[in-house]
Design a protein around this motif. Structure first.
Motif, PDB file in Angstrom:
ATOM      1  N   PHE A 189       0.815  -1.217   0.000  1.00 36.28           N
ATOM      2  CA  PHE A 189       0.000   0.000   0.000  1.00 36.28           C
ATOM      3  C   PHE A 189       0.847   1.265   0.000  1.00 36.28           C
ATOM      4  CE2 PHE A 189      -2.791  -3.160   2.126  1.00 36.28           C
ATOM      5  CZ  PHE A 189      -3.836  -3.147   1.204  1.00 36.28           C
ATOM      6  N   LEU A 190       2.171   1.132   0.024  1.00 37.84           N
ATOM      7  CA  LEU A 190       3.027   2.313   0.083  1.00 37.84           C
ATOM      8  C   LEU A 190       2.862   3.206  -1.142  1.00 37.84           C
ATOM      9  CD1 LEU A 190       6.328   0.857   1.596  1.00 37.84           C
ATOM     10  CD2 LEU A 190       4.770   2.507   2.648  1.00 37.84           C
ATOM     11  N   ASP A 191       2.845   2.615  -2.326  1.00 35.86           N
ATOM     12  CA  ASP A 191       2.708   3.424  -3.535  1.00 35.86           C
ATOM     13  C   ASP A 191       1.371   4.163  -3.598  1.00 35.86           C
ATOM     14  OD1 ASP A 191       5.218   3.059  -4.604  1.00 35.86           O
ATOM     15  OD2 ASP A 191       4.677   1.199  -5.638  1.00 35.86           O
ATOM     16  N   PRO A 192       0.232   3.473  -3.340  1.00 37.18           N
ATOM     17  CA  PRO A 192      -1.046   4.214  -3.385  1.00 37.18           C
ATOM     18  C   PRO A 192      -1.112   5.360  -2.382  1.00 37.18           C
ATOM     19  CG  PRO A 192      -1.439   1.851  -3.449  1.00 37.18           C
ATOM     20  CD  PRO A 192       0.008   2.027  -3.168  1.00 37.18           C
ATOM     21  N   VAL A 193      -0.664   5.122  -1.130  1.00 35.43           N
ATOM     22  CA  VAL A 193      -0.788   6.195  -0.136  1.00 35.43           C
ATOM     23  C   VAL A 193       0.223   7.310  -0.406  1.00 35.43           C
ATOM     24  CG1 VAL A 193      -1.693   4.619   1.615  1.00 35.43           C
ATOM     25  CG2 VAL A 193       0.764   5.068   1.526  1.00 35.43           C
ATOM     26  N   SER A 194       1.364   6.968  -1.052  1.00 39.50           N
ATOM     27  CA  SER A 194       2.328   8.022  -1.395  1.00 39.50           C
ATOM     28  C   SER A 194       1.783   8.950  -2.471  1.00 39.50           C
ATOM     29  CB  SER A 194       3.645   7.396  -1.860  1.00 39.50           C
ATOM     30  OG  SER A 194       3.479   6.708  -3.097  1.00 39.50           O
TER      31      SER A 194
ATOM     32  N   ASP B 246      -4.122   4.932   5.154  1.00 38.15           N
ATOM     33  CA  ASP B 246      -3.496   6.117   4.572  1.00 38.15           C
ATOM     34  C   ASP B 246      -2.049   6.151   5.061  1.00 38.15           C
ATOM     35  OD1 ASP B 246      -3.769   6.797   7.207  1.00 38.15           O
ATOM     36  OD2 ASP B 246      -4.829   8.681   6.863  1.00 38.15           O
ATOM     37  N   GLY B 247      -1.376   7.271   4.890  1.00 41.06           N
ATOM     38  CA  GLY B 247       0.028   7.337   5.257  1.00 41.06           C
ATOM     39  C   GLY B 247       0.290   7.053   6.723  1.00 41.06           C
ATOM     40  N   LEU B 248      -0.620   7.482   7.598  1.00 42.51           N
ATOM     41  CA  LEU B 248      -0.430   7.276   9.033  1.00 42.51           C
ATOM     42  C   LEU B 248      -0.633   5.818   9.420  1.00 42.51           C
ATOM     43  CD1 LEU B 248       0.035   8.495  11.841  1.00 42.51           C
ATOM     44  CD2 LEU B 248      -2.429   8.951  11.961  1.00 42.51           C
ATOM     45  N   SER B 249      -1.745   5.229   9.015  1.00 41.82           N
ATOM     46  CA  SER B 249      -2.037   3.851   9.422  1.00 41.82           C
ATOM     47  C   SER B 249      -1.089   2.855   8.762  1.00 41.82           C
ATOM     48  CB  SER B 249      -3.494   3.502   9.094  1.00 41.82           C
ATOM     49  OG  SER B 249      -3.788   3.746   7.738  1.00 41.82           O
ATOM     50  N   VAL B 250      -0.696   3.087   7.508  1.00 40.20           N
ATOM     51  CA  VAL B 250       0.225   2.172   6.841  1.00 40.20           C
ATOM     52  C   VAL B 250       1.600   2.224   7.509  1.00 40.20           C
ATOM     53  CG1 VAL B 250       1.482   1.723   4.697  1.00 40.20           C
ATOM     54  CG2 VAL B 250      -0.980   2.141   4.636  1.00 40.20           C
ATOM     55  N   THR B 251       2.066   3.420   7.883  1.00 39.76           N
ATOM     56  CA  THR B 251       3.351   3.522   8.581  1.00 39.76           C
ATOM     57  C   THR B 251       3.319   2.753   9.890  1.00 39.76           C
ATOM     58  OG1 THR B 251       3.799   5.689   7.601  1.00 39.76           O
ATOM     59  CG2 THR B 251       5.013   5.114   9.593  1.00 39.76           C
TER      60      THR B 251
ATOM     61  N   GLY C 232      18.093   2.872  10.922  1.00 39.68           N
ATOM     62  CA  GLY C 232      18.148   4.274  11.296  1.00 39.68           C
ATOM     63  C   GLY C 232      19.160   5.054  10.477  1.00 39.68           C
ATOM     64  N   LEU C 233      20.201   4.363  10.016  1.00 43.29           N
ATOM     65  CA  LEU C 233      21.203   4.984   9.153  1.00 43.29           C
ATOM     66  C   LEU C 233      20.767   4.960   7.691  1.00 43.29           C
ATOM     67  CD1 LEU C 233      24.045   6.153   8.651  1.00 43.29           C
ATOM     68  CD2 LEU C 233      24.900   3.782   8.605  1.00 43.29           C
ATOM     69  N   ILE C 234      20.295   3.797   7.232  1.00 42.53           N
ATOM     70  CA  ILE C 234      19.925   3.639   5.818  1.00 42.53           C
ATOM     71  C   ILE C 234      18.757   4.556   5.450  1.00 42.53           C
ATOM     72  CG2 ILE C 234      19.018   2.010   4.121  1.00 42.53           C
ATOM     73  CD1 ILE C 234      20.520  -0.194   5.679  1.00 42.53           C
ATOM     74  N   ALA C 235      17.745   4.632   6.321  1.00 47.08           N
ATOM     75  CA  ALA C 235      16.576   5.468   6.026  1.00 47.08           C
ATOM     76  C   ALA C 235      16.956   6.925   5.841  1.00 47.08           C
ATOM     77  CB  ALA C 235      15.544   5.323   7.137  1.00 47.08           C
TER      78      ALA C 235
ATOM     79  N   HIS D 273      11.145   9.729   2.511  1.00 48.93           N
ATOM     80  CA  HIS D 273      10.132  10.786   2.606  1.00 48.93           C
ATOM     81  C   HIS D 273       8.976  10.531   1.636  1.00 48.93           C
ATOM     82  CE1 HIS D 273      12.774  12.658   5.289  1.00 48.93           C
ATOM     83  NE2 HIS D 273      13.460  13.438   4.467  1.00 48.93           N
ATOM     84  N   ARG D 274       9.301  10.075   0.446  1.00 45.74           N
ATOM     85  CA  ARG D 274       8.243   9.857  -0.550  1.00 45.74           C
ATOM     86  C   ARG D 274       7.286   8.752  -0.099  1.00 45.74           C
ATOM     87  NH1 ARG D 274       7.231   6.486  -4.784  1.00 45.74           N
ATOM     88  NH2 ARG D 274       9.222   5.396  -4.548  1.00 45.74           N
ATOM     89  N   LEU D 275       7.828   7.677   0.492  1.00 49.05           N
ATOM     90  CA  LEU D 275       6.994   6.532   0.852  1.00 49.05           C
ATOM     91  C   LEU D 275       6.425   6.612   2.269  1.00 49.05           C
ATOM     92  CD1 LEU D 275       9.093   3.598  -0.684  1.00 49.05           C
ATOM     93  CD2 LEU D 275       7.070   4.718  -1.652  1.00 49.05           C
TER      94      LEU D 275
END
Length: 780
Positions: free
Chosen positions: A52-57, A81-86, A466-469, A477-479
């Motif tokens: 669902f990352l692409d649709p909510v992005s 949405d972005g909040l619940s998927v995260t 934490g480093l890679i992100a 940020h986009r996803l």
């Protein structure tokens, strides 16, 4: 959402509960490999929600579900949405690592299978909470998280500390759950929306509603207790009595963020008001300072991290309530960063304890060579917690200071709070990551060595993320960051901050924070002593207050019970009749509903005879010389009523009344065989006068009520319904019988069951009475 996607989402929500049911059997069957198999469930859930990352992005929100209680317009529905998927990705992703970590941490534990079952049930509850759409679904899963966390915190139920912590968490979060339920009902009544998606579409309707403040306070009551905001913060550190996998999962990455999730979710409809932008920053900022100060006092690795978790939750609440898009972006970034670095550090603390036998930071040192992988994971997580460049925590900290700044006195005060809080969290983070590993080796209860892969895999992955992100921040940020921030703000928000430091106020404040944190780290021992002295001087705190409140409630309950449950039947009967009279008379007096004086009808002589029989019966009961006569006389009034039924054309009711009165007298006589029936009761005149007043008042109240009822215009709707449908629906001509047997069949069944149970109880009493003399005779 397509039908296939909807069905897969439903399966994903149910999968952890299915895995929980199988966990004990799989653990017994597979033993050491059970964790690898059970981790497949959250891993599959993570893959599903990643889709669902692409649709909510793209700014889309996906809804689905099924009708649950159609008659009440209640659905089992979800909203992505972005909040619940995260949140779903954090829950399932970190949950996968926690299941693996639990396999190593509790390896060989006799109740490991039960633990897996509890942790998976909690995972399903938390996942259902963050994706729930309907209010009822949200509340059900909210309460399930409290129940399953109670089971996890009290997992080692043989220890009193675990039992107390579990009970405390359940009471505090349970009270918050009731507050949340009331808040949701108020919102439902104020807006007509019964789901989050419908509520978010109402715009300013809730803010403009007269019940806005009531809804806000009730919702915050649920959120603040769940997310351990001051003064409800005390339950979270006490919950560290739970095994470390619980601390790493529930109390850093998931459950304690449920309240934060709730305020973020409702920010578009509750935010942008003076109350919202005052209450949240004040309580959040206070929690941040209190949490960090209490963390400085601790020497237990888990408690140090627990109090900084309290502080971090306060920071998230403060940012969410600040009321700007930058603050929303900072909250979104910090929530993700905190979940990664705090989950990693908790697992590091557990790993150190597992391999050395202690969590006391003053008894640890020189573990770097013995536990190099653990040390690497700890440093990665601490760098993100400290907000150092190239880490996701750095992005969050920069955005925090960009949001707050010094634009006004209010924002300047919150900025100072953030600097102090972040600086002390920097010190605590590096104290956990460095002090056990650097310096000269210290003798520990167990010979230290690197743990198995199941133990260090989780913290290493989370620390590395934490480093890679941060390094791929454009993708992150986009996803994640932008869709999440947009959902919290209620409108499109684009997060652009990168790992490249930008000269300006945020960077300067970051440098001040790091400098303060380094100084605090170097003086941690001295600060610990100062805080210990301050806390000893204060003495009382919310934790002690909880025990006092619980003890006071117990004493109050005991005292009230002693008063209202004295064990004397005459007291119970008197109180019941007084309450009955009050319930009938007070409304009549308050609303002026007394009946008009009725015209006395002319009665035939036989009705006068029946009335006379009733009066004679009353006199016989009052003036009876022995109890048996009084009992028999009780039936005279019932027989008089039965005669009236017969004379007025209701032979079936008359027959029923005759049977009831006869059985009542017989049953009462049988029950009273345990007493001597011959003597009368001699009571003082004052008691008799009191009984006369109570009885007379009840009689008058019932008489007035019956007169008032008969003076109300008769509504024939029910009569007409039964007359029209008794033959058609129930195939019976006797309307009374049809009502009793068909239309009110369950009532009749219940009444029969009550009579049967009463009869059995009386039979048992009679048999006990008759058995005792026989036994006494045998013994003699």
């Amino acid at each position: 959402m397509t039908a296939d996607s909807q069905w897969l989402t439903f399966l994903a929500l149910m999968l952890p509960f299915a895995a929980a049911a199988l966990a004990p059997f799989l653990t017994k069957l597979l033993r050491h490999n059970a964790a690898w198999v059970l981790a497949i469930a959250p891993a599959l859930m993570f893959l599903h929600f990643s889709g669902f990352l692409d649709p909510v992005s793209e700014g889309r929100a996906l809804a689905g579900g099924y009708a649950w209680i159609p008659s009440l317009d209640v659905d089992f529905s979800w909203y992505l949405d972005g909040l619940s998927v995260t949140f779903a990705l954090l829950i399932t992703g970190i949950g996968t690592l926690i299941v693996l970590y639990s396999g190593g941490y509790l390896n060989g534990h006799e109740h490991q299978g039960r633990f897996f079952s509890f942790i998976l049930m909690f995972m399903g509850s938390m996942l259902g909470l963050v994706v729930a759409d309907s209010f009822l679904t949200l509340f059900v899963f909210w309460e399930l998280t409290s129940i399953t966390s109670f089971l996890l915190i009290g997992f080692d139920h043989s220890r009193s500390g675990s039992r107390r912590a579990a009970l405390q968490a359940l009471i505090v979060t349970g009270m918050g759950g009731l507050s949340l339920l009331a808040g949701l009902l108020v919102i439902w009544g104020a807006t007509g929306a019964s789901s989050l998606s419908a509520l978010l579409a109402t715009g300013d309707a809730l803010r403009e509603a007269p019940l806005y403040l009531a809804a806000l306070l009730l919702i915050l009551g649920g959120a603040f207790t769940k997310s351990a905001q001051f003064p409800f913060h005390f339950w979270l550190p006490n919950a560290m009595e739970a095994p470390t996998p619980v601390s790493a999962y529930l109390h850093s990455a998931t459950m304690v963020k449920a309240g934060v999730y709730l305020v973020m979710r409702l920010n578009p409809v509750l935010g942008e008001t003076v109350a919202w932008e005052t209450i949240l920053p004040v309580f959040g900022g206070t929690t941040l300072i209190v949490g960090t100060f209490l963390a400085v006092r601790q020497t237990d690795l888990k408690l140090m991290l627990a109090y900084t978790t309290v502080a971090s939750l306060g920071l998230l609440v403060m940012l969410t309530g600040f009321g700007s898009h930058k603050a929303v972006e900072a909250a979104a970034l910090y929530l993700v960063a905190h979940s990664l670095f705090k989950g990693a550090l908790f697992m590091v603390a557990g790993l150190v304890d597992h391999e050395t036998g202690t969590r006391d930071v003053t008894r640890l040192g020189g573990l770097r060579s013995a536990m190099p992988v653990t040390f690497a994971a700890a440093v990665l997580a601490a760098c993100s917690m400290g907000g150092l460049p190239l880490f996701f925590g750095f992005l969050a900290k920069e955005e925090i200071y960009a949001a707050l700044g010094f634009a006004s006195g209010w924002s300047a005060a919150l900025t100072l709070v953030a600097i102090v809080g972040n600086g002390l969290m920097f010190a605590i983070g590096f104290a956990v990551a460095l002090k056990p590993f650097l310096g000269a080796p210290v003798e520990t209860p167990k010979h230290a060595h690197e743990g198995p892969v199941l133990l260090w895999l989780g913290p290493l992955v989370l620390g590395g993320l934490g480093l890679i992100a941060a390094l791929i921040s454009t993708v992150s940020h986009r996803l994640i960051s932008s869709p999440m921030s947009s959902a919290i703000a209620g409108e499109p928000v684009t997060v652009t901050i990168s790992t490249v430091p930008h000269i300006g106020m945020p960077l300067a404040l970051s440098l001040v924070t790091v400098g303060f944190g380094v100084a605090a780290f170097r003086m941690l021992g001295r600060l610990r002593g100062v805080m210990a002295s301050v806390l000893n001087a204060i003495g009382w705190g919310p934790d002690k207050g909880f025990d006092q409140a619980l003890a006071a409630t117990t004493k109050l309950s005991f005292g009230v019970t002693r008063i209202i449950q004295s064990g004397r039947l005459d007291y119970y009967m008197t109180a019941t009749f007084i309450a009955l009279a009050a319930a009938l008379l007070i409304p009549m007096i308050a609303f002026g509903e007394f009946p008009a004086a009725p015209a006395f009808p002319a009665m035939p002589f036989y009705e006068w005879i029946v009335l006379l029989i009733g009066v004679i019966g009353v006199g016989a009961v009052i003036y009876a010389r022995d109890r048996l006569t009084a009992i028999v006389s009780l039936g005279i009034q019932g027989f008089a009523v039965a005669l009236l039924f017969m004379l007025l054309g209701a032979p079936d009711l008359s027959f029923t009344q005759f049977m009831v009165e006869t059985l009542s007298v017989v049953i009462l006589a049988l029950v009273m065989t345990r007493l001597r029936l011959s003597p009368t009761d001699h009571r003082p005149t004052s008691e008799k006068i009191g009984d006369v007043l109570v009885a007379g008042t009840c009689g008058a109240a019932l008489g007035l009520m019956l007169l008032r009822v008969t003076q109300v215009p008769f509504n024939a709707e029910l009569s007409e319904f039964f007359a029209a449908n008794s033959r058609v629906i129930a195939h019976g001509r006797n309307i009374v019988n049809v009502i009793i047997v068909d239309f009110r069949g369950m009532d009749t069944l219940g009444e029969i069951a009550v009579v049967m149970i009463t009869g059995l109880a009386i039979l048992a009493l009679v048999r006990i009475r008759s058995a005792k003399p026989a036994k006494a005779g045998q013994e003699s």
